[in-house]
Design a protein around this motif. Sequence first.
Motif, PDB file in Angstrom:
ATOM      1  N   ASP A 127       0.820  -1.207   0.000  1.00  0.00           N
ATOM      2  CA  ASP A 127       0.000   0.000   0.000  1.00  0.00           C
ATOM      3  C   ASP A 127       0.856   1.260   0.000  1.00  0.00           C
ATOM      4  O   ASP A 127       0.501   2.266  -0.626  1.00  0.00           O
ATOM      5  CB  ASP A 127      -0.965  -0.010   1.193  1.00  0.00           C
ATOM      6  CG  ASP A 127      -0.244  -0.096   2.529  1.00  0.00           C
ATOM      7  OD1 ASP A 127       0.936  -0.515   2.540  1.00  0.00           O
ATOM      8  OD2 ASP A 127      -0.857   0.249   3.548  1.00  0.00           O
ATOM      9  N   LYS A 158      -7.933   0.841  -0.968  1.00  0.00           N
ATOM     10  CA  LYS A 158      -8.302  -0.503  -0.500  1.00  0.00           C
ATOM     11  C   LYS A 158      -7.674  -1.544  -1.410  1.00  0.00           C
ATOM     12  O   LYS A 158      -7.602  -1.370  -2.626  1.00  0.00           O
ATOM     13  CB  LYS A 158      -9.817  -0.710  -0.517  1.00  0.00           C
ATOM     14  CG  LYS A 158     -10.617   0.383   0.173  1.00  0.00           C
ATOM     15  CD  LYS A 158     -12.106   0.148  -0.029  1.00  0.00           C
ATOM     16  CE  LYS A 158     -12.915   1.333   0.457  1.00  0.00           C
ATOM     17  NZ  LYS A 158     -12.729   2.514  -0.446  1.00  0.00           N
ATOM     18  N   GLY A 159      -7.244  -2.632  -0.819  1.00  0.00           N
ATOM     19  CA  GLY A 159      -6.780  -3.773  -1.592  1.00  0.00           C
ATOM     20  C   GLY A 159      -7.933  -4.732  -1.834  1.00  0.00           C
ATOM     21  O   GLY A 159      -8.630  -5.118  -0.902  1.00  0.00           O
ATOM     22  N   TYR A 161      -9.271  -8.282  -4.094  1.00  0.00           N
ATOM     23  CA  TYR A 161      -9.071  -9.397  -5.012  1.00  0.00           C
ATOM     24  C   TYR A 161     -10.270  -9.453  -5.966  1.00  0.00           C
ATOM     25  O   TYR A 161     -11.411  -9.582  -5.528  1.00  0.00           O
ATOM     26  CB  TYR A 161      -8.956 -10.725  -4.258  1.00  0.00           C
ATOM     27  CG  TYR A 161      -7.586 -11.014  -3.713  1.00  0.00           C
ATOM     28  CD1 TYR A 161      -6.555 -11.400  -4.566  1.00  0.00           C
ATOM     29  CD2 TYR A 161      -7.310 -10.904  -2.356  1.00  0.00           C
ATOM     30  CE1 TYR A 161      -5.290 -11.680  -4.066  1.00  0.00           C
ATOM     31  CE2 TYR A 161      -6.047 -11.170  -1.847  1.00  0.00           C
ATOM     32  CZ  TYR A 161      -5.040 -11.553  -2.714  1.00  0.00           C
ATOM     33  OH  TYR A 161      -3.786 -11.815  -2.231  1.00  0.00           O
ATOM     34  N   TRP A 255      -8.143  -8.999   3.388  1.00  0.00           N
ATOM     35  CA  TRP A 255      -8.386  -8.327   2.123  1.00  0.00           C
ATOM     36  C   TRP A 255      -9.850  -8.466   1.721  1.00  0.00           C
ATOM     37  O   TRP A 255     -10.526  -9.410   2.113  1.00  0.00           O
ATOM     38  CB  TRP A 255      -7.505  -8.909   1.013  1.00  0.00           C
ATOM     39  CG  TRP A 255      -6.047  -8.855   1.330  1.00  0.00           C
ATOM     40  CD1 TRP A 255      -5.321  -9.785   2.011  1.00  0.00           C
ATOM     41  CD2 TRP A 255      -5.133  -7.812   1.000  1.00  0.00           C
ATOM     42  NE1 TRP A 255      -4.018  -9.398   2.123  1.00  0.00           N
ATOM     43  CE2 TRP A 255      -3.868  -8.179   1.505  1.00  0.00           C
ATOM     44  CE3 TRP A 255      -5.250  -6.602   0.322  1.00  0.00           C
ATOM     45  CZ2 TRP A 255      -2.734  -7.388   1.352  1.00  0.00           C
ATOM     46  CZ3 TRP A 255      -4.125  -5.811   0.163  1.00  0.00           C
ATOM     47  CH2 TRP A 255      -2.892  -6.191   0.681  1.00  0.00           C
ATOM     48  N   PRO A 312      -5.023  -9.355  -7.820  1.00  0.00           N
ATOM     49  CA  PRO A 312      -4.995  -8.252  -6.852  1.00  0.00           C
ATOM     50  C   PRO A 312      -5.021  -6.879  -7.524  1.00  0.00           C
ATOM     51  O   PRO A 312      -4.290  -6.624  -8.487  1.00  0.00           O
ATOM     52  CB  PRO A 312      -3.662  -8.475  -6.146  1.00  0.00           C
ATOM     53  CG  PRO A 312      -2.773  -9.044  -7.225  1.00  0.00           C
ATOM     54  CD  PRO A 312      -3.665  -9.857  -8.123  1.00  0.00           C
ATOM     55  N   TRP A 314      -5.333  -2.494  -6.338  1.00  0.00           N
ATOM     56  CA  TRP A 314      -5.529  -1.437  -5.356  1.00  0.00           C
ATOM     57  C   TRP A 314      -6.539  -0.464  -5.925  1.00  0.00           C
ATOM     58  O   TRP A 314      -6.419  -0.042  -7.084  1.00  0.00           O
ATOM     59  CB  TRP A 314      -4.205  -0.716  -5.058  1.00  0.00           C
ATOM     60  CG  TRP A 314      -3.245  -1.550  -4.261  1.00  0.00           C
ATOM     61  CD1 TRP A 314      -2.159  -2.229  -4.724  1.00  0.00           C
ATOM     62  CD2 TRP A 314      -3.282  -1.775  -2.849  1.00  0.00           C
ATOM     63  NE1 TRP A 314      -1.525  -2.872  -3.694  1.00  0.00           N
ATOM     64  CE2 TRP A 314      -2.181  -2.609  -2.534  1.00  0.00           C
ATOM     65  CE3 TRP A 314      -4.131  -1.352  -1.825  1.00  0.00           C
ATOM     66  CZ2 TRP A 314      -1.908  -3.028  -1.236  1.00  0.00           C
ATOM     67  CZ3 TRP A 314      -3.860  -1.765  -0.536  1.00  0.00           C
ATOM     68  CH2 TRP A 314      -2.762  -2.592  -0.240  1.00  0.00           C
TER      69      TRP A 314
END
Length: 367
Positions: A127, A158-159, A161, A255, A312, A314
């Motif tokens: 991050d 925010k991360g 998936y 996550w 993934p 961000w």
Amino acid sequence: MDNATVGKHPCPECGGDLQWNAAKQSLACPYCGTIVPWSPAQEALGEQVVELDLVSALAQHPSDQRGYGGGGERREVQCQSCKAISVFVDGKVAQRCEFCGSPAVIDHESLGDAITPQSLLPFKVSDGQVRDIIRKWYGTRWFAPNRLKHAALTDTLKGVYLPYWTFDAHVSADWTAEAGHYYYETESYTENGQHKTRQVRHTRWESAAGSLQHFFDDDLVPGTVGVHANLLEQIGQFPTTSDLKPYSPEFVRGWIVERYQVDLRAASVLSESSMQEQTRSLCSAQVPGDTQRNLQVDATYRGRTFKHILVPVWLVSYTYGSRSFQVLANGYTGQLAGERPYSWVKIFFAVLAALIAAVVVFGVLGR
């Protein structure tokens, strides 16, 4: 689809739940900072990423390919604005949609027919790295409103998936076409009473035919509705053919995971259309000559397999005025794409300054 289910890994120092740390590439305690070395090989996981037969899966999803396994308290919420479904683990709650920022989120009933992710790309870019990338990106948006540049937008980082489907297939194709070959002839003509010559291009058409053998490896189809499609296209490819890890719940601890809403059947149709288009382009490239017409392709696809994977990203989502915007970064490579509003005041004065400069230049040259 459903998401992140996890067996807990308590911190050996304080007892808190360990989470995957992108910067350390290991499990870490978010409370005391303890790093605990871990790799999927330590768990009873398969040693390779498995491809599943597409025809069989479309006929019926096996019961052992549903859900996300056991462990962890899971809650699903759906945004009533963008319709994205987010999954939170172990008591986390959402006050706003993680994708569009809308406060209109309601509980969503988890269905038992979701296909388990077979593999994923774990977060590799931290991050802190992404915040620096986003700040630099904001700094180069010259026509963005000043209020936007000074806003702490990275606070909403925010991360996430995202769900993706990958498809493999062997294609055998026969093609026919008319191949055009250019040739030139000298032509005489009269212009203003003078006789002149020029080269005129013509096309000689010939029949052509050929065949193609090709393997499609990990043709990607997004299963997300929460992230804007144009941004996904801009953040680059995910190295799914080389860097995927077998799915393990530890990777998604801490996550957000989006539940797929483009299901397997719909994704397979999109992939088939993409493969057909690519196959046609590959056949077209084989046609000899300088141009072509009437290309006909007869293709057969065999050995079609698929995987459901997680990748993934961000995400920054924010509202400016009445509009919603997103900034997206590839969580594996760091490549970034974003949307932002424009300051029409800045644009007006920039155009005005350009016009004034042009008048000054012409005035100086005209002396």
